[in-house]
Structures are given as C-alpha cells and as structure tokens.
Design a protein around this motif. Structure first.
Motif, PDB file in Angstrom:
ATOM      1  N   VAL A  77       0.833  -1.202   0.000  1.00  0.00           N
ATOM      2  CA  VAL A  77       0.000   0.000   0.000  1.00  0.00           C
ATOM      3  C   VAL A  77       0.870   1.256   0.000  1.00  0.00           C
ATOM      4  O   VAL A  77       0.638   2.191  -0.780  1.00  0.00           O
ATOM      5  CB  VAL A  77      -0.953   0.001   1.216  1.00  0.00           C
ATOM      6  CG1 VAL A  77      -1.641   1.355   1.361  1.00  0.00           C
ATOM      7  CG2 VAL A  77      -1.998  -1.091   1.076  1.00  0.00           C
ATOM      8  N   ILE A  78       1.891   1.297   0.846  1.00  0.00           N
ATOM      9  CA  ILE A  78       2.740   2.485   0.935  1.00  0.00           C
ATOM     10  C   ILE A  78       3.592   2.646  -0.319  1.00  0.00           C
ATOM     11  O   ILE A  78       3.876   3.770  -0.753  1.00  0.00           O
ATOM     12  CB  ILE A  78       3.601   2.426   2.206  1.00  0.00           C
ATOM     13  CG1 ILE A  78       2.699   2.503   3.454  1.00  0.00           C
ATOM     14  CG2 ILE A  78       4.615   3.566   2.239  1.00  0.00           C
ATOM     15  CD1 ILE A  78       3.441   2.467   4.771  1.00  0.00           C
ATOM     16  N   ILE A  79       4.005   1.542  -0.941  1.00  0.00           N
ATOM     17  CA  ILE A  79       4.767   1.647  -2.183  1.00  0.00           C
ATOM     18  C   ILE A  79       3.943   2.317  -3.274  1.00  0.00           C
ATOM     19  O   ILE A  79       4.480   3.018  -4.133  1.00  0.00           O
ATOM     20  CB  ILE A  79       5.262   0.250  -2.630  1.00  0.00           C
ATOM     21  CG1 ILE A  79       6.389  -0.226  -1.702  1.00  0.00           C
ATOM     22  CG2 ILE A  79       5.780   0.279  -4.067  1.00  0.00           C
ATOM     23  CD1 ILE A  79       6.885  -1.618  -1.998  1.00  0.00           C
ATOM     24  N   THR A  80       2.628   2.135  -3.256  1.00  0.00           N
ATOM     25  CA  THR A  80       1.785   2.821  -4.241  1.00  0.00           C
ATOM     26  C   THR A  80       1.604   4.305  -3.922  1.00  0.00           C
ATOM     27  O   THR A  80       0.968   5.027  -4.692  1.00  0.00           O
ATOM     28  CB  THR A  80       0.392   2.175  -4.329  1.00  0.00           C
ATOM     29  OG1 THR A  80      -0.285   2.318  -3.072  1.00  0.00           O
ATOM     30  CG2 THR A  80       0.477   0.717  -4.712  1.00  0.00           C
ATOM     31  N   GLY A  81       2.136   4.759  -2.788  1.00  0.00           N
ATOM     32  CA  GLY A  81       1.988   6.155  -2.405  1.00  0.00           C
ATOM     33  C   GLY A  81       0.794   6.422  -1.511  1.00  0.00           C
ATOM     34  O   GLY A  81       0.483   7.579  -1.226  1.00  0.00           O
ATOM     35  N   ALA A 268       5.758   2.507  11.342  1.00  0.00           N
ATOM     36  CA  ALA A 268       7.156   2.728  11.729  1.00  0.00           C
ATOM     37  C   ALA A 268       8.037   1.602  11.216  1.00  0.00           C
ATOM     38  O   ALA A 268       9.135   1.845  10.688  1.00  0.00           O
ATOM     39  CB  ALA A 268       7.266   2.836  13.250  1.00  0.00           C
ATOM     40  N   ALA A 269       7.582   0.358  11.343  1.00  0.00           N
ATOM     41  CA  ALA A 269       8.372  -0.787  10.886  1.00  0.00           C
ATOM     42  C   ALA A 269       8.545  -0.766   9.374  1.00  0.00           C
ATOM     43  O   ALA A 269       9.636  -1.052   8.846  1.00  0.00           O
ATOM     44  CB  ALA A 269       7.701  -2.087  11.332  1.00  0.00           C
ATOM     45  N   VAL A 270       7.480  -0.437   8.641  1.00  0.00           N
ATOM     46  CA  VAL A 270       7.551  -0.422   7.179  1.00  0.00           C
ATOM     47  C   VAL A 270       8.516   0.662   6.702  1.00  0.00           C
ATOM     48  O   VAL A 270       9.370   0.418   5.828  1.00  0.00           O
ATOM     49  CB  VAL A 270       6.147  -0.204   6.570  1.00  0.00           C
ATOM     50  CG1 VAL A 270       6.244   0.005   5.060  1.00  0.00           C
ATOM     51  CG2 VAL A 270       5.258  -1.407   6.869  1.00  0.00           C
ATOM     52  N   LEU A 271       8.408   1.861   7.270  1.00  0.00           N
ATOM     53  CA  LEU A 271       9.295   2.943   6.851  1.00  0.00           C
ATOM     54  C   LEU A 271      10.728   2.683   7.292  1.00  0.00           C
ATOM     55  O   LEU A 271      11.678   2.978   6.560  1.00  0.00           O
ATOM     56  CB  LEU A 271       8.797   4.272   7.412  1.00  0.00           C
ATOM     57  CG  LEU A 271       7.408   4.719   6.944  1.00  0.00           C
ATOM     58  CD1 LEU A 271       7.064   6.082   7.536  1.00  0.00           C
ATOM     59  CD2 LEU A 271       7.312   4.752   5.434  1.00  0.00           C
ATOM     60  N   VAL A 287      11.522  -4.711   5.254  1.00  0.00           N
ATOM     61  CA  VAL A 287      10.393  -4.501   6.169  1.00  0.00           C
ATOM     62  C   VAL A 287      10.392  -5.556   7.271  1.00  0.00           C
ATOM     63  O   VAL A 287      10.186  -5.241   8.449  1.00  0.00           O
ATOM     64  CB  VAL A 287       9.068  -4.536   5.383  1.00  0.00           C
ATOM     65  CG1 VAL A 287       7.875  -4.534   6.338  1.00  0.00           C
ATOM     66  CG2 VAL A 287       8.991  -3.343   4.440  1.00  0.00           C
ATOM     67  N   LEU A 288      10.611  -6.809   6.918  1.00  0.00           N
ATOM     68  CA  LEU A 288      10.669  -7.868   7.929  1.00  0.00           C
ATOM     69  C   LEU A 288      11.778  -7.588   8.933  1.00  0.00           C
ATOM     70  O   LEU A 288      11.597  -7.778  10.144  1.00  0.00           O
ATOM     71  CB  LEU A 288      10.882  -9.226   7.252  1.00  0.00           C
ATOM     72  CG  LEU A 288       9.753  -9.702   6.334  1.00  0.00           C
ATOM     73  CD1 LEU A 288      10.136 -11.008   5.645  1.00  0.00           C
ATOM     74  CD2 LEU A 288       8.453  -9.878   7.112  1.00  0.00           C
TER      75      LEU A 288
END
Length: 349
Positions: A77-81, A268-271, A287-288
């Motif tokens: 989701v975040i990669i799509t902006g 926070a983990a994804v970023l 991310v992992l």
C-alpha cells in the motif's frame, strides 16, 4: 552509433547499475537495517541477561506476529503512495466479532471466518473511497479508524469476552513440535512468501512500483491503478482481521480497544525497513528486518525495566530518522556528485 541528439553516455543515467552487483546488493537501506538488526541482537545477548533466556524467542515472535502480518500488505500500500491507518481498528473490530459470535454459540472457526469477511469489507470500503472516489488515503483511513473503532466499542461496550475454548487459546501460543518456535510462525512464513512473490516476481508487483512512481504513467502503461489499489486495501483489511483473530486467542480476550495504537508500530516498521513514504521504493526483506528490529529493541528495553513511554520515544525517533534519512542521503550525494556541465567557450559556439 549514437542517435542524433542523444548523449554518448546516455546509459549512465541508470546510476544504480553503474556499480558492481555486490554494491547494489549490500549498499542499500535494506541491507543496512539487516546489519543493524544483527548488531542490536548481538548487543542484547551480550548486555541484557534475561535476553538469553529460552523464552525470549517465542515471546518475541508472539509479540511481533500481528505487526509482521499487517506490515506485509501495508508495504505494498505504501509503495503505491497510499497509507492505511485503520488497520489497528480493524484488528479491534475483528476481535469483537469473534468474541460476540463465540459468546452467541458459534464455533471459533466460523467466528474467525466471519471476522475475516468483516476485515475484507472494511478494506473494500477504504479502497473504494481512495481508488474510485479519489479521496486522500490519509484522510479516509483516519476517518475509518475512528469509525471501525467506534463500531467495535459500541458493539461490546466496556466489557470483555473471555470465555473461549481452551484448545483454541492454547493453539495460539503452541510450539512447533519440540522447538521453541510458535505455531503462528507458519502462517507468517506462508504469507511472507506469498507477498514476496507477489511484489518482487509478478507483473502485478511491477505495477505496484509503477503506481508509486507515477500513477499517470502506470495508467498509460496499462496498469489498472484503481483496481490495484482496491485489491491492496482489501488484502490489508483481511490480514488485519486475521491478526485480530490471533490477537484475541493469544490473550483470550475480545475487547473493542484491542491493538490501540498498533497502526503506528506497523507504519514505523515499514518505513524503517526502507519503504519510501512517497511511494515507488521498498522491499519486503527490509520490512521484515524493520519489524524484528523494533521487536528486539522493545523486548530488550522491557527486560531492562525501561518504561513504555521511553520505549515509545525511542521507536518514534527511529521512525523520524527512517523518514528523513533518504532525503538527507540524497542531498549529500548531490553535493558530492561532480557536475557534468561545463561552460561553452567562444570557440565552441
């Protein structure tokens, strides 16, 4: 032969491929997060006595399992902006769904299946408003965060459902055979493999990156932008609901306020794992590692009797650093990169 008007060194515009493969593999944010994770684990084993306990690993997996699960679709989701801040409230709503249905006499599998459908519906609403109505995902998911949490609290009130079959609550914390690894690691590994293949191997994953880089370009390239975003929000809702079922059975308690604030830990983990908040960049292995890094830091600090407030400050600082570090790094690279332009002399005019 060089085409007219094309510079001789046009191929060098792909700066990432001008370096050897080992530099492209190791000199990345993802590799840096993995290296930092190894260092933090080593320091924790060295200086935190209780971290060496055999119980540390299973509890670390159990504590980070919901965040690990939700971070998988959240990465896409975040990669799509876009962003989905409603995931924690979906966890709470699915928890309440399971609790109320089990209390009404339903079996745990039937209640869990219904909770998954609730998660799909929540994700579909988010996706429809973002992808087809065109509303900003930040505003939409902040609104649905309050909506889903309000529905959960409204359905159950201030009470908690705790009467779950013991064999199901035991399963949520059970170990794999004679190992110390929890059973929940199996769906985590399976889902991680599915999302890794989906993002990094398939044309769908390449479309996800294209949307994050430029939605208009992706659309003209044949990518179904709206359809892709809708599917990603549905996947996020479904996985969040699954995490809610696990959360409920692990603690043996269904409450409307379960997992409050978890969305911040997921983001926070994804970023921290190297995904750009602006979209178009990121990888699941980073991310992992980011999820595990936050989990190890939190676990080690708790074992040292550090308060929750201090832990949240440290995690918040990591989040801020992960957001600003790409911009700072890019600025440093631009400052150090020699310019390729030179003034044209009179004799060349």
């Amino acid at each position: 032969m060089t085409a007219p008007g094309r510079p001789e060194q046009a191929g060098r515009t792909y700066a990432a491929h001008a370096r050897p493969w080992w530099q492209r593999a190791l000199l990345t944010r993802e590799a840096g997060i993995i290296a930092l994770l190894v260092v933090v684990v080593a320091l924790s084993l060295q200086y935190v006595d209780n971290f060496r306990s055999p119980l540390t690993l299973p509890y670390l997996v159990l504590d980070t399992a919901p965040i690990l699960l939700i971070a998988l679709p959240m990465t896409l989701v975040i990669i799509t902006g876009e962003i989905d801040l409603s995931v924690a409230s979906v966890v709470g709503l699915s928890s309440v769904t399971v609790g109320l249905l089990v209390e009404a006499g339903w079996s745990v599998p039937a209640a869990a299946g219904t909770a998954l459908l609730v998660g799909v519906a929540c994700g579909a609403l988010n996706g429809f408003l973002v992808a087809f109505v065109g509303l900003p995902s930040l505003a939409v998911t902040i609104g649905t965060l309050a909506l889903y949490r309000g529905v959960a609290v409204g359905l159950l009130g201030t009470k908690a459902v705790t009467d779950f079959p013991e064999r199901w609550t035991d399963l949520a914390t059970a170990r794999l055979g004679d190992t110390q690894l929890p059973v929940v690691l199996v769906p985590i590994v399976v889902l991680a493999a599915v999302f890794v293949v989906l993002l990094h191997v398939t044309p769908f994953g390449r479309g996800v990156y294209d949307i994050g880089l430029s939605p208009d370009t992706a659309r003209f390239s044949g990518v179904g932008v709206a359809r892709t975003k809708l599917l990603l929000f549905v996947l996020t809702g479904a996985v969040a609901a699954f995490a809610g079922v696990f959360f409920t059975l692990r603690y043996g308690s269904a409450r409307g306020d379960n997992a409050t604030g978890m969305e911040l830990q997921v983001v926070a983990a994804v970023l921290l794992g190297g995904v750009s908040i602006f979209g178009g960049r990121g990888a699941l292995h980073g991310v992992l590692a980011g999820v595990l890094l936050i989990g190890v830091v939190s676990s080690a600090l708790r074992l040292e009797s550090v308060t929750v407030n201090v832990i949240n400050i440290i995690i918040g600082a990591l989040l801020v650093l992960s957001v600003i570090s790409p911009s700072v790094t890019a600025w440093i690279v631009r400052r150090r990169r020699p310019t390729t332009l030179r003034p044209v002399g009179k004799e060349e005019r």
